[in-house]
Design a protein around this motif. Structure first.
Motif, PDB file in Angstrom:
ATOM      1  N   THR A   1       0.835  -1.209   0.000  1.00 45.26           N
ATOM      2  CA  THR A   1       0.000   0.000   0.000  1.00 45.26           C
ATOM      3  C   THR A   1       0.869   1.258   0.000  1.00 45.26           C
TER       4      THR A   1
ATOM      5  N   GLU B   1      -5.506  -5.481  -3.834  1.00 43.63           N
ATOM      6  CA  GLU B   1      -6.249  -4.407  -3.169  1.00 43.63           C
ATOM      7  C   GLU B   1      -5.269  -3.459  -2.495  1.00 43.63           C
ATOM      8  N   VAL B   2      -5.323  -2.207  -2.850  1.00 45.09           N
ATOM      9  CA  VAL B   2      -4.347  -1.267  -2.320  1.00 45.09           C
ATOM     10  C   VAL B   2      -4.795  -0.652  -1.007  1.00 45.09           C
ATOM     11  N   ILE B   3      -6.058  -0.340  -0.922  1.00 47.21           N
ATOM     12  CA  ILE B   3      -6.553   0.249   0.320  1.00 47.21           C
ATOM     13  C   ILE B   3      -7.644  -0.671   0.843  1.00 47.21           C
ATOM     14  N   THR B   4      -7.524  -1.064   2.057  1.00 42.71           N
ATOM     15  CA  THR B   4      -8.572  -1.897   2.624  1.00 42.71           C
ATOM     16  C   THR B   4      -9.363  -1.073   3.627  1.00 42.71           C
ATOM     17  N   GLY B   5     -10.444  -1.634   4.083  1.00 46.45           N
ATOM     18  CA  GLY B   5     -11.236  -0.925   5.094  1.00 46.45           C
ATOM     19  C   GLY B   5     -12.431  -0.245   4.494  1.00 46.45           C
TER      20      GLY B   5
END
Lengths: 305, 278
Positions: free
Chosen positions: B110, B274-278
């Motif tokens: 990330t 997936e680069v940004i999770t949440g």
């Protein structure tokens, strides 16, 4: 304009994560809020140019997100989740990220000392990241976002996992950055009081749509032709009696909301007297961000309500 | 909290270009590997063992009377040195397996992609960390063997230099192949142990069964399944030695094809992470 989108849409299969979003976000400290699945994360990914929009356009700091490298040169991103390289020292990691951002070796190193001092990790900067506490890791995440001194900071849940003291320190740091000239902040958070503390402008998303956007003070002040009345006692009965007296009154979770009309004040005190209730506040309709958020989300969940 | 809180000032210097950013990843990655005891041991043992055995193979080939004057074909022996296969597997496992897997595990990927670099830059940097280290067992021993042989007067400098040139090409092919395969395996899992085991599986899980089946069935085309046998066929042909029984052109096409495919799949895989999770 900090961010400008026109018909921005991102579709994943059947899901329209961001749906025809047209928004103009001014410079400054911006809060991005919305329930889970609202499209905040996808919106951030689009702004960072890590996703290609299905339709529409977006500009960040005047640059089209198609030009991802130029956009990311100007952005410092602090992710929500743990993402630090555990076997590097704090100063090594921050300076490394500075170099990957394009700083030369000497500048990256001096900047990393500078920003680590700013976030308060100067004593522990030569320790490995794996040995850091959650609060220190959050600060190092902030430091790596700051090292190349970007124009725009994107903070994704910066206070997650912090104890009250750590949260307060982090909010102080974010607030300091937000107040610095030439720097802009987008703060995505579920913790609405955090957003309320830092941001002057908010964008509320739900279901990939923008459901509200504007100056926080204006959004919270509500309609000027309505009053909010806080009552200790039977609020429903209070609202019913006011309605019987010819006033447009609703009992909500945050109190009674009543349309201004001649004779309202007298009717309120009359009703309070008859119910034995106590009027604790009567004045301008000012909501907290949480109240506004709940109201807007409830409205989108029940169209026409 | 720092007492000297808001002291830093806005930086007004231009950022360096992409090449320098990629170089920062390469330099930091190489420095990190060169400080890791396990990596140092494998590199030192690998380079020393393959070089010594390559020189020994070349030396033995020249002292055994074969009825022909020392020529380029003698170098196919060191190029087919089985220790290269062993150490290239070990090196790829110990050094290469964690290059991407560790970043996925720690989610540092990330951080990289929030910087002004692309997924391709990231992958090229990771390849550039691994390739020179792999080349220490795929190219360096061949170069040193040719150099030592020329110094000792076993070969003329013309032949030695020609052998060195061919060694760079065939060793480079093997280096590219293992770099691409290792990064591909590293990108598949967050656990570097799985990627490391995968490298051994690709090498010995294909080479040994393919050679056994070839003996049992008597059909040499099964050897095309083995990357090592494909490489040996290409190296043997490059040094002008007699064929190993499989067509070097097909073997070369297989090695290049698998290398390109592995690199492409790795790139697509990294684009999809997936680069940004949440």
């Amino acid at each position: 304009m900090l961010v400008e989108t026109a018909g921005l849409t991102k579709v994943f299969g059947e899901v329209r994560a961001v749906d025809d979003l047209t928004v103009k976000i001014p410079d400054g400290a911006i809060g991005l809020v919305g329930p889970n699945g609202a499209g905040k994360t996808t919106f951030l990914r689009l702004l960072l140019s890590l996703l290609r929009p299905t339709a529409g356009t977006a500009k960040v700091l005047g640059r089209d997100i198609e030009d991802g490298l130029a956009v990311r040169e100007r952005i410092g991103y602090m992710p929500e989740h743990d993402c630090l390289i555990p076997d590097m020292t704090g100063v090594g990691l921050v300076s490394y990220m500075g170099r990957v951002s394009g700083l030369d070796r000497d500048t990256a190193m001096s900047r990393s000392h500078d920003v680590l001092q700013f976030v308060g990790v100067e004593e522990e900067r030569y320790r490995k990241v794996a040995e850091y506490s959650t609060g220190m890791k959050q600060k190092v995440k902030l430091a790596q976002a700051m090292v190349h001194d970007p124009q725009l900071y994107i903070f994704d849940e910066p206070t997650t996992g912090l104890d009250p003291r750590g949260r307060s320190e982090m909010l102080d740091l974010v607030g300091t950055i937000a107040k610095s000239p030439g720097r802009n902040v987008i703060l995505s958070s579920h913790l609405l009081p955090d957003v309320e503390t830092i941001c002057k402008y908010i964008v509320i998303l739900d279901g990939g749509h923008q459901i509200a956007a504007g100056e926080l003070s204006q959004l919270l002040s509500g309609a000027t032709d309505r009053l909010r009345i806080d009552v200790r006692g039977d609020r429903d009965a209070f609202a019913r009696l006011l309605k019987d007296a010819g006033f447009d009154a609703d009992a909500g979770p945050s109190g009674l909301h009543v349309s201004r009309k001649p004779g309202l004040e007298a009717a309120v005190f009359e009703t309070a007297k008859s119910l034995g209730a106590e009027v604790r506040y009567m004045g301008k309709e000012i909501r907290s961000l949480e109240e506004l958020f709940l109201e807007l989300v409830a409205r989108t969940e029940k169209p026409g309500a | 909290m720092s007492i000297t809180l808001p002291t830093y000032s806005r930086l007004e210097i231009p950022l360096l270009g992409r090449r320098q950013r990629v170089w920062a990843i390469i330099a930091t990655g190489l420095r990190k590997e060169l400080r890791r005891p396990a990596a140092i041991v494998v590199m030192a043992l690998g380079a020393a063992f393959t070089t010594i055995t390559s020189i020994a193979i070349l030396f033995i080939a020249t002292i055994i009377p074969s009825g022909q004057a020392p020529n380029l074909t003698f170098f196919s022996g060191p190029a087919s040195n089985f220790f290269v296969l062993f150490f290239v597997s070990l090196m790829a496992s110990v050094i290469g397996a964690g290059l991407i897997a560790d970043d996925l595990q720690s989610m540092a990927f990330t951080l990289y992609l929030s910087r002004p670099i692309t997924q391709l830059d990231y992958l090229l940097a990771k390849a550039a960390i691994l390739a020179p280290l792999v080349a220490m067992v795929t190219i360096l021993p061949l170069l040193l063997a040719a150099l030592v042989a020329a110094f000792l007067g076993f070969f003329s400098w013309t032949i030695a230099l020609e052998a060195m040139g061919i060694s760079i090409v065939v060793g480079g092919l093997l280096t590219l192949f293992y770099t691409a395969i290792t990064l591909f395996l590293s990108s598949l899992s967050r656990r570097k142990g799985i990627a490391g085991a995968g490298v051994f599986a690709v090498n010995f899980g294909l080479t040994i069964p393919a050679e056994v089946l070839t003996i049992v069935i008597g059909n040499r085309s099964i050897l095309y399944l083995s990357p090592w046998d494909n490489y040996v066929a290409v190296a043997t042909a490059a040094f002008g030695a007699s064929s190993t029984g499989i067509d070097w052109a097909v073997a070369l096409a297989i090695l290049l094809g698998v290398t390109v495919l592995a690199a492409l799949v790795t790139y697509v895989r990294m684009k999809a992470v997936e680069v940004i999770t949440g």
